[in-house]
Design an enzyme around this catalytic site. Structure first.
Site, PDB file in Angstrom:
ATOM      1  N   ASP A 270      -5.059  68.171 -19.339  1.00  0.00           N
ATOM      2  CA  ASP A 270      -5.262  67.086 -20.289  1.00  0.00           C
ATOM      3  C   ASP A 270      -6.507  66.339 -19.767  1.00  0.00           C
ATOM      4  O   ASP A 270      -6.911  66.527 -18.609  1.00  0.00           O
ATOM      5  CB  ASP A 270      -4.026  66.178 -20.293  1.00  0.00           C
ATOM      6  CG  ASP A 270      -4.236  64.907 -21.084  1.00  0.00           C
ATOM      7  OD1 ASP A 270      -4.793  64.989 -22.194  1.00  0.00           O
ATOM      8  OD2 ASP A 270      -3.840  63.822 -20.601  1.00  0.00           O
ATOM      9  N   LEU A 271      -7.120  65.530 -20.610  1.00  0.00           N
ATOM     10  CA  LEU A 271      -8.316  64.803 -20.162  1.00  0.00           C
ATOM     11  C   LEU A 271      -8.017  63.345 -19.801  1.00  0.00           C
ATOM     12  O   LEU A 271      -8.088  62.958 -18.632  1.00  0.00           O
ATOM     13  CB  LEU A 271      -9.397  64.873 -21.261  1.00  0.00           C
ATOM     14  CG  LEU A 271     -10.635  63.999 -21.054  1.00  0.00           C
ATOM     15  CD1 LEU A 271     -11.396  64.386 -19.796  1.00  0.00           C
ATOM     16  CD2 LEU A 271     -11.554  64.093 -22.276  1.00  0.00           C
ATOM     17  N   ASP A 272      -7.673  62.567 -20.838  1.00  0.00           N
ATOM     18  CA  ASP A 272      -7.491  61.123 -20.641  1.00  0.00           C
ATOM     19  C   ASP A 272      -6.318  60.838 -19.718  1.00  0.00           C
ATOM     20  O   ASP A 272      -5.176  61.159 -20.041  1.00  0.00           O
ATOM     21  CB  ASP A 272      -7.253  60.436 -22.002  1.00  0.00           C
ATOM     22  CG  ASP A 272      -8.451  60.596 -22.940  1.00  0.00           C
ATOM     23  OD1 ASP A 272      -9.585  60.380 -22.483  1.00  0.00           O
ATOM     24  OD2 ASP A 272      -8.239  60.935 -24.121  1.00  0.00           O
TER      25      ASP A 272
ATOM     26  N   THR B 217      -9.648  57.358 -18.436  1.00  0.00           N
ATOM     27  CA  THR B 217     -10.024  56.888 -19.769  1.00  0.00           C
ATOM     28  C   THR B 217      -8.828  56.406 -20.595  1.00  0.00           C
ATOM     29  O   THR B 217      -9.023  55.774 -21.638  1.00  0.00           O
ATOM     30  CB  THR B 217     -10.767  58.000 -20.527  1.00  0.00           C
ATOM     31  OG1 THR B 217     -10.134  59.234 -20.208  1.00  0.00           O
ATOM     32  CG2 THR B 217     -12.227  58.071 -20.134  1.00  0.00           C
TER      33      THR B 217
ATOM     34  N   LYS C 150       0.020  57.402 -25.541  1.00  0.00           N
ATOM     35  CA  LYS C 150      -0.648  58.374 -24.669  1.00  0.00           C
ATOM     36  C   LYS C 150      -0.458  59.799 -25.178  1.00  0.00           C
ATOM     37  O   LYS C 150       0.667  60.235 -25.402  1.00  0.00           O
ATOM     38  CB  LYS C 150      -0.145  58.240 -23.224  1.00  0.00           C
ATOM     39  CG  LYS C 150      -0.626  56.965 -22.556  1.00  0.00           C
ATOM     40  CD  LYS C 150      -0.270  56.967 -21.081  1.00  0.00           C
ATOM     41  CE  LYS C 150      -0.682  55.644 -20.448  1.00  0.00           C
ATOM     42  NZ  LYS C 150      -0.137  55.519 -19.082  1.00  0.00           N
TER      43      LYS C 150
ATOM     44  N   SER D 195      -7.198  68.397 -24.868  1.00  0.00           N
ATOM     45  CA  SER D 195      -7.083  66.969 -25.159  1.00  0.00           C
ATOM     46  C   SER D 195      -7.020  66.753 -26.658  1.00  0.00           C
ATOM     47  O   SER D 195      -7.699  67.451 -27.411  1.00  0.00           O
ATOM     48  CB  SER D 195      -8.296  66.228 -24.597  1.00  0.00           C
ATOM     49  OG  SER D 195      -8.335  64.900 -25.085  1.00  0.00           O
ATOM     50  N   ALA D 196      -6.225  65.777 -27.078  1.00  0.00           N
ATOM     51  CA  ALA D 196      -6.138  65.435 -28.508  1.00  0.00           C
ATOM     52  C   ALA D 196      -7.367  64.642 -28.952  1.00  0.00           C
ATOM     53  O   ALA D 196      -7.557  64.393 -30.130  1.00  0.00           O
ATOM     54  CB  ALA D 196      -4.886  64.612 -28.756  1.00  0.00           C
TER      55      ALA D 196
ATOM     56  N   LYS E 264       0.087  66.677 -29.892  1.00  0.00           N
ATOM     57  CA  LYS E 264       1.198  66.616 -28.946  1.00  0.00           C
ATOM     58  C   LYS E 264       2.253  65.679 -29.525  1.00  0.00           C
ATOM     59  O   LYS E 264       1.889  64.715 -30.162  1.00  0.00           O
ATOM     60  CB  LYS E 264       0.686  66.089 -27.596  1.00  0.00           C
ATOM     61  CG  LYS E 264      -0.401  66.983 -26.991  1.00  0.00           C
ATOM     62  CD  LYS E 264      -1.122  66.288 -25.838  1.00  0.00           C
ATOM     63  CE  LYS E 264      -2.349  67.110 -25.426  1.00  0.00           C
ATOM     64  NZ  LYS E 264      -3.142  66.498 -24.350  1.00  0.00           N
TER      65      LYS E 264
ATOM     66  N   GLU F  88      -0.582  66.934 -17.208  1.00  0.00           N
ATOM     67  CA  GLU F  88      -0.515  65.842 -18.191  1.00  0.00           C
ATOM     68  C   GLU F  88      -0.091  64.509 -17.586  1.00  0.00           C
ATOM     69  O   GLU F  88       0.681  64.489 -16.641  1.00  0.00           O
ATOM     70  CB  GLU F  88       0.557  66.201 -19.235  1.00  0.00           C
ATOM     71  CG  GLU F  88       0.031  66.831 -20.488  1.00  0.00           C
ATOM     72  CD  GLU F  88      -0.718  65.855 -21.386  1.00  0.00           C
ATOM     73  OE1 GLU F  88      -0.651  64.632 -21.137  1.00  0.00           O
ATOM     74  OE2 GLU F  88      -1.368  66.324 -22.329  1.00  0.00           O
ATOM     75  N   ASP F  89      -0.559  63.425 -18.186  1.00  0.00           N
ATOM     76  CA  ASP F  89      -0.106  62.094 -17.757  1.00  0.00           C
ATOM     77  C   ASP F  89       0.810  61.433 -18.797  1.00  0.00           C
ATOM     78  O   ASP F  89       1.266  60.325 -18.590  1.00  0.00           O
ATOM     79  CB  ASP F  89      -1.305  61.165 -17.500  1.00  0.00           C
ATOM     80  CG  ASP F  89      -2.012  60.792 -18.789  1.00  0.00           C
ATOM     81  OD1 ASP F  89      -2.207  61.684 -19.643  1.00  0.00           O
ATOM     82  OD2 ASP F  89      -2.364  59.611 -18.962  1.00  0.00           O
TER      83      ASP F  89
HETATM   84  C1  BG6 Z   1      -5.576  61.419 -26.238  1.00  0.00           C
HETATM   85  C2  BG6 Z   1      -5.263  60.041 -25.735  1.00  0.00           C
HETATM   86  O1  BG6 Z   1      -6.141  62.162 -25.212  1.00  0.00           O
HETATM   87  O2  BG6 Z   1      -6.487  61.375 -27.334  1.00  0.00           O
HETATM   88  C3  BG6 Z   1      -4.795  59.159 -26.879  1.00  0.00           C
HETATM   89  O3  BG6 Z   1      -4.261  60.133 -24.746  1.00  0.00           O
HETATM   90  C4  BG6 Z   1      -5.799  59.182 -28.007  1.00  0.00           C
HETATM   91  O4  BG6 Z   1      -4.612  57.842 -26.389  1.00  0.00           O
HETATM   92  C5  BG6 Z   1      -6.037  60.627 -28.450  1.00  0.00           C
HETATM   93  O5  BG6 Z   1      -5.332  58.421 -29.113  1.00  0.00           O
HETATM   94  C6  BG6 Z   1      -7.050  60.745 -29.593  1.00  0.00           C
HETATM   95  O6  BG6 Z   1      -8.299  60.333 -29.127  1.00  0.00           O
HETATM   96  P1  BG6 Z   1      -9.565  60.016 -30.034  1.00  0.00           P
HETATM   97  O7  BG6 Z   1     -10.657  59.811 -29.016  1.00  0.00           O
HETATM   98  O8  BG6 Z   1      -9.819  61.203 -30.893  1.00  0.00           O
HETATM   99  O9  BG6 Z   1      -9.253  58.797 -30.813  1.00  0.00           O
HETATM  100 MG    MG Z   2      -3.549  61.901 -21.229  1.00  0.00          MG
END
Ligand code: BG6
Ligand code: MG
Length: 220
Positions: A8-10, A16, A44, A113-114, A144, A168-169
């Site tokens: 996962d990224l964030d 982030t 998250k 990552s989403a 997710k 993942e976090d």
């Molecule tokens: C996920 C985050 O990685 O991405 C979420 O954990 C976030 O908090 C989601 O809403 C979507 O991100 P973005 O940048 O497309 O709004």
């Molecule tokens: Mg995350």
């Protein structure tokens, strides 16, 4: 034997998740909606519009789809300002060390990552080219806890899901990894990441992931 690690990224590769929180907090404040860390925990790993819907549960006004799109975009503008400050020093401790070992072992790596901002964030961190594959969140139909993001990563690195480890976090992310049939490593609070096969405080503890791979430990 494990052949892939999907990150996962964030909140895993960089801190982030804190910027997403600050951006939503700013928006919620402007809308006069109560927002706290407990609500934030539910955001998250969840997509932008779904996150806004969760925040709006605390509002007694109902918003049109057009208004929701406007506010989701507004949050994204705040978020984009925050990520401008990112540099390669913001890669969380342990990530580069783990990546290096994985490369040496011939293990494929991917980012699931989403976030539609993932390519920008990875470029700012200077590590985009280190991964074998980065899933394009804009082409994903189900976020997710659906396993689609992780399964898409596995297909594109050419590794069976059962031979992948996901990191993942978020609770939603751990559920996605488990539904994809992968070994789930949680990073953060074990009480929140209950469904993970293993929880690390942070990736400074990456040695434990290397052990899973070396000793071929599987859990189902
Ligand atoms: C996920 C985050 O990685 O991405 C979420 O954990 C976030 O908090 C989601 O809403 C979507 O991100 P973005 O940048 O497309 O709004
Ligand atoms: Mg995350």
């Amino acid at each position: 034997h494990y052949g892939g690690v999907i990150f996962d990224l964030d909140g895993v590769i960089a801190d982030t998740a804190r910027f997403h929180y600050e951006a939503w907090k700013k928006l919620a404040y402007e809308l006069g909606i109560y927002f706290d860390k407990k609500t934030n925990e539910r955001l998250k790993g969840i997509g932008r519009m779904e996150s806004l819907d969760i925040i709006l549960e605390n509002s007694n006004i109902s918003y049109t789809l057009e208004q929701k799109k406007y506010y989701a975009e507004k949050k994204n503008e705040y978020y984009k300002q925050f990520i401008q400050t990112l540099t390669p020093d913001d890669v969380l401790p342990g990530v580069k060390e783990l990546m290096e070992i994985l490369k040496r072992k011939g293990i494929k790596t991917a980012v699931a990552s989403a976030s539609k901002n993932a390519p920008t964030v990875l470029n700012k961190l200077g590590i985009a080219s280190e991964f074998d594959y980065i899933v394009d969140a804009s082409r994903i139909r189900k976020g997710k806890p659906d396993p689609e993001l992780f399964l898409t990563a596995a297909i594109n690195i050419g590794v069976e899901p059962s031979e992948c480890i996901g990191i993942e976090d978020s609770a939603a992310g751990i559920e996605a990894i488990k539904r994809a049939g992968m070994f789930a490593v949680g990073v953060g609070d074990p009480k929140i990441l209950k469904k993970a096969d293993m929880v690390l405080k942070d990736l400074k503890d990456y040695g434990k992931i290397v052990d899973i791979i070396s000793e071929n430990i599987t859990i189902n």
